[in-house]
Scaffold this active site. Structure first.
Site, short mmCIF file in Angstrom:
data_model
loop_
_atom_site.label_atom_id
_atom_site.label_comp_id
_atom_site.label_asym_id
_atom_site.label_seq_id
_atom_site.Cartn_x
_atom_site.Cartn_y
_atom_site.Cartn_z
N HIS A 1 43.79 47.77 49.02
CA HIS A 1 42.72 47.30 48.42
C HIS A 1 42.76 45.60 48.39
O HIS A 1 43.92 45.12 48.61
CB HIS A 1 42.62 47.68 47.10
CG HIS A 1 43.36 46.95 45.85
ND1 HIS A 1 43.56 45.90 45.52
CD2 HIS A 1 44.73 47.88 45.56
CE1 HIS A 1 44.43 45.72 44.53
NE2 HIS A 1 45.15 46.94 44.72
N ASP B 1 40.62 44.71 36.61
CA ASP B 1 41.39 45.32 35.64
C ASP B 1 40.96 46.88 35.46
O ASP B 1 39.72 47.34 35.74
CB ASP B 1 40.92 44.50 34.35
CG ASP B 1 41.43 43.11 34.36
OD1 ASP B 1 42.51 42.89 35.04
OD2 ASP B 1 40.94 42.12 33.63
N TYR C 1 29.42 39.47 39.51
CA TYR C 1 29.78 40.42 38.51
C TYR C 1 28.48 40.43 37.38
O TYR C 1 27.76 39.33 37.30
CB TYR C 1 30.96 39.68 37.38
CG TYR C 1 32.17 39.82 38.51
CD1 TYR C 1 33.19 40.88 38.30
CD2 TYR C 1 32.61 38.49 39.21
CE1 TYR C 1 34.37 40.91 39.13
CE2 TYR C 1 33.88 38.47 39.68
CZ TYR C 1 34.91 39.76 39.71
OH TYR C 1 36.01 39.68 40.33
N TYR D 1 38.75 34.32 36.94
CA TYR D 1 39.36 35.17 35.82
C TYR D 1 38.00 35.08 34.88
O TYR D 1 37.67 34.25 34.02
CB TYR D 1 40.21 34.56 35.06
CG TYR D 1 41.61 34.77 35.99
CD1 TYR D 1 42.26 36.08 36.20
CD2 TYR D 1 41.90 33.65 36.59
CE1 TYR D 1 43.32 35.94 37.12
CE2 TYR D 1 43.30 33.71 37.60
CZ TYR D 1 43.65 34.85 37.61
OH TYR D 1 44.68 34.97 38.67
N LEU E 1 32.68 45.04 32.16
CA LEU E 1 32.46 44.02 33.18
C LEU E 1 32.30 45.15 34.61
O LEU E 1 33.16 45.97 34.68
CB LEU E 1 34.13 43.46 33.31
CG LEU E 1 34.34 42.50 34.80
CD1 LEU E 1 33.04 41.29 34.42
CD2 LEU E 1 35.72 41.86 34.49
#
Length: 302
Positions: free
Chosen positions: A40, A45, A73, A178, A199
């Protein structure tokens, strides 16, 4: 033993489910497709969902280029609360009232546009002596982390509720950003604190959410007819389609394979290029052009 594995080359865009790590998701997909060589690109997360590009077979040679793409995102943040992990799994360690105005919110978000500095959370997947930081954090061990650079290209408000204390954002950012740290930093600038409660990664480079497939659907389709992979898999060279093409004649391929340089008239000095061969423009790998217009191989698939 290895006869059980399929020889499959290409890129598949998996919609990672909530609760699984990127590695666990990879293992499930490998099991479904029965592929030995697969990896990947760009860790998500366990609490995050969304696009997790996976390279199969010879496409793994070009995974580093996928990692360099911009990411998009959609994040929902809880305002007024700071947690130990910067997300909803951690303990609430600080509660503050929400006092900012809409104008102040826009001003704060604007301050994060462009190049920013971040200190990654202890609850990140960054490796330290071979182990993810979050494993140290769970043991109460704090490791010193270096400041890292990131770029925020867009940071837009999709929704905001003072009553329910949430803020929904659309974020386009560079690799290595992050999001939990970003949300925590935004919360600090708003003087109320914040943490991530949802998220989802919607886009990697030019790959959109419409191209994703979830694990359950993939499993059903493959069981029904393995040939459906032809319609799901993206080509090996798809990850580097943004690079200019240099087409060579078949009789110089051996030169590239042997590490020799080939004279070109491309003009793409000091750039990565896609190397194709012959009138059918068969993709054979990636190369670079030096300052005297010579092509040399970087990664070949032949």
């Amino acid at each position: 033993m290895y006869s059980e594995f399929r020889s499959i080359d290409g890129i598949i865009l998996i919609d990672k489910p909530y609760g699984l790590s990127s590695h666990e998701t990879l293992q499930k997909v490998k099991g479904i497709l029965k592929i030995k060589k697969m990896g990947h690109t760009g860790t998500l997360d366990p609490l995050a969902t969304g696009m997790l590009p996976m390279c199969c077979g010879r496409a793994t040679k070009f995974s580093q280029f996928l990692m360099n793409f911009k990411k998009r995102y959609r994040v929902i943040a809880k305002l007024g609360q700071k947690t130990s992990t910067s997300d909803s799994e951690g303990q609430i360690i600080h509660v503050r009232p929400i006092t900012f105005t809409n104008l102040q919110l826009q001003k704060v978000l604007k301050s994060f546009h462009g190049k920013i500095k971040q200190i990654p959370s202890m609850y990140s997947a960054i490796k330290y002596h071979g182990h993810a930081l979050y494993k140290y954090a769970r043991q109460g061990i704090v490791i010193s982390r270096k400041v890292r650079d990131a770029i925020i290209y867009e940071l837009k408000v999709l929704g905001y509720s003072y009553k329910h204390k949430y803020l929904e954002l659309d974020i386009i950012c560079s690799k290595g950003t992050y999001i939990r740290t970003l949300i925590e930093d935004v919360g600090e600038k708003l003087n109320c604190g914040a943490h991530v409660i949802s998220l989802r990664r919607l886009q990697v480079g030019n790959y959109t959410s419409f191209q994703m497939i979830d694990i359950k659907t993939l499993n059903k389709l493959v069981k029904y007819n393995i040939n459906v992979l032809e319609h799901i898999l993206l080509s090996v060279d798809n990850a580097i389609s943004c690079f200019p093409e240099v087409n060579i004649v078949p009789n110089v391929i051996k030169n590239l394979q042997n590490g020799q340089k080939v004279k070109t008239h491309s003009g793409f000095i000091n750039q990565f290029v896609r190397i194709t061969e012959g009138i059918n423009r068969r993709f054979i790998g990636i190369g670079k052009i030096n300052n005297i217009n010579e092509l040399y191989s970087y990664r070949l698939i032949i």
